[in-house]
Structure formats: structure tokens, C-alpha cells
Scaffold this active site. Structure first.
Site, short mmCIF file in Angstrom:
data_model
loop_
_atom_site.label_atom_id
_atom_site.label_comp_id
_atom_site.label_asym_id
_atom_site.label_seq_id
_atom_site.Cartn_x
_atom_site.Cartn_y
_atom_site.Cartn_z
CG HIS A 182 15.82 22.68 5.53
ND1 HIS A 182 14.45 22.78 5.63
CD2 HIS A 182 16.10 21.38 5.39
CE1 HIS A 182 13.93 21.56 5.56
NE2 HIS A 182 14.90 20.69 5.42
CG LEU A 183 13.94 22.57 2.03
CD1 LEU A 183 12.52 22.08 2.29
CD2 LEU A 183 14.57 21.78 0.91
CB CYS A 226 10.15 27.33 5.66
SG CYS A 226 9.89 28.77 4.61
CG HIS A 227 10.99 23.33 6.63
ND1 HIS A 227 11.37 24.04 5.52
CD2 HIS A 227 9.96 22.53 6.26
CE1 HIS A 227 10.60 23.66 4.51
NE2 HIS A 227 9.74 22.75 4.92
N GLY A 228 11.54 25.73 10.82
CA GLY A 228 11.97 25.89 12.20
C GLY A 228 13.46 25.91 12.47
#
Length: 187
Positions: free
Chosen positions: A127-128, A151-153
Site C-alpha cells: 500500500h504505502l 499503518c493502514h490495516g
């Protein structure tokens, strides 16, 4: 007779032409050597330095990794997860219908033939770029038993395939090969 007096004796013998040709060849040769002297450092500075070449591959001894355990290593300054899957984790990963996955891949596609218990992936969320949890002792593995990106699940299963969250792809499998039963070379 006036015409004969205006003729240069060097042109008759051909010495003037040879001298001119020699000067032209010498000048072009000198320019060529000078051009190479300028281009060689420019081209050679583009090649990889010794420290980069040293990190182009990593060898890991996997003999101490017990079934169900994973380790974190470093390959090209990025984390790598080396996981020894249990028979239950392999069975669970093989039961998943790949058509239901966002990035459909089977466990066999993500591992080497005859070594399906060894899952080797980059430890970077697609993702990132965060580092997912799940490789270390006591870390959160997420609801599918694989990896969890805090970070974002994003949640990955035991085959490091994306199952939930914003990550668009599975964890990347780097190029690797087993050089022996206990040593894997990544890169």
C-alpha cells in the site's frame, strides 16, 4: 613552359598529399583517444559500487527456523520475511479460492517446488511501504494468521496474500533459490 613552373614538385611526387593525409589521420586519432579519455570516466561511474554489489544478494541459513516461525532479514536495505509454514498453514492457504482474492496467486506460485513450506517475501506493505507485523515473536498476525500492516490495516494470510485493507497486491516474492537444504540465496 610557364605552366610547368607553376606546378609544385611535391604534388608531382605525391609527398604533399601523403603529408596532409598523415596530419588528418593523426588529428582524428588524437581526437578519438581524447574522446575515449573523456567518456570512460563518465560511463564507469554509472556502474554499481562495491557496497551495492555486496548487497545485491543475501544468503540466509534457514536451519534454525522451526515450523510456524518466521525471521526478518535484510535484502537491498529492505526487510525480508522468511517463514517456515506449518502443515496446517499450508492446508489453510491451499483451501482459499484464488478467484476471491484481489491479487490471485496460489501458494505453489509463491514458493519453490518441493519447498512449499518456505515462504520468502519482501517485508514491505504494497500500500504505502510500511513494514507489516507478524514475522516476529508475539507480533500481531491479523485475522488470517499471516501479516498485519499497522499503518493502514492491510491484512495478509499465511501465504502473504492480501485479504483485507487498502493494499492492492500481495507481498512481493523476491527472486531466490535454495543453494542447499538449509541455505537460501535471495537475489
Amino acid at each position: 613552359m610557364a605552366d610547368e613552373a607553376s606546378i609544385d614538385p611535391a604534388e608531382v611526387t605525391g609527398e604533399g598529399v601523403r603529408r596532409r593525409d598523415f596530419i588528418n589521420i593523426a588529428a582524428v586519432s588524437f581526437a578519438g583517444v581524447g574522446g575515449l579519455a573523456v567518456l570512460y570516466p563518465l560511463v564507469s561511474q554509472m556502474s554499481a559500487s562495491a557496497d551495492v554489489l555486496a548487497e545485491s544478494s543475501t544468503e540466509i541459513d534457514v536451519s534454525a527456523i522451526q515450523p510456524g516461525q518466521a525471521i526478518k532479514a535484510v535484502f537491498r536495505k529492505q526487510p525480508v520475511f522468511v517463514r517456515n509454514l506449518t502443515k496446517a498453514e499450508i492446508t489453510e492457504a491451499e483451501k482459499v479460492d484464488t478467484s476471491s482474492l484481489r491479487d490471485p496467486q496460489t501458494l505453489e506460485e509463491r514458493t519453490k517446488e518441493g519447498k512449499t513450506n518456505w515462504l520468502i517475501t519482501m517485508g514491505v506493505c504494497t500500500h504505502l511501504g510500511c513494514v507489516p507485523l507478524g514475522a516476529g515473536e508475539g507480533e500481531v498476525k491479523g485475522e488470517f494468521g499471516g501479516y498485519f500492516c499497522p499503518c493502514h490495516g492491510s491484512v495478509y494470510d499465511t501465504a502473504a496474500r492480501i485479504r483485507k485493507g487498502p493494499a492492492p497486491k500481495n507481498l512481493e516474492v523476491p527472486p531466490y533459490e535454495f543453494t542447499s537444504d538449509t541455505v537460501v540465496k535471495i537475489g
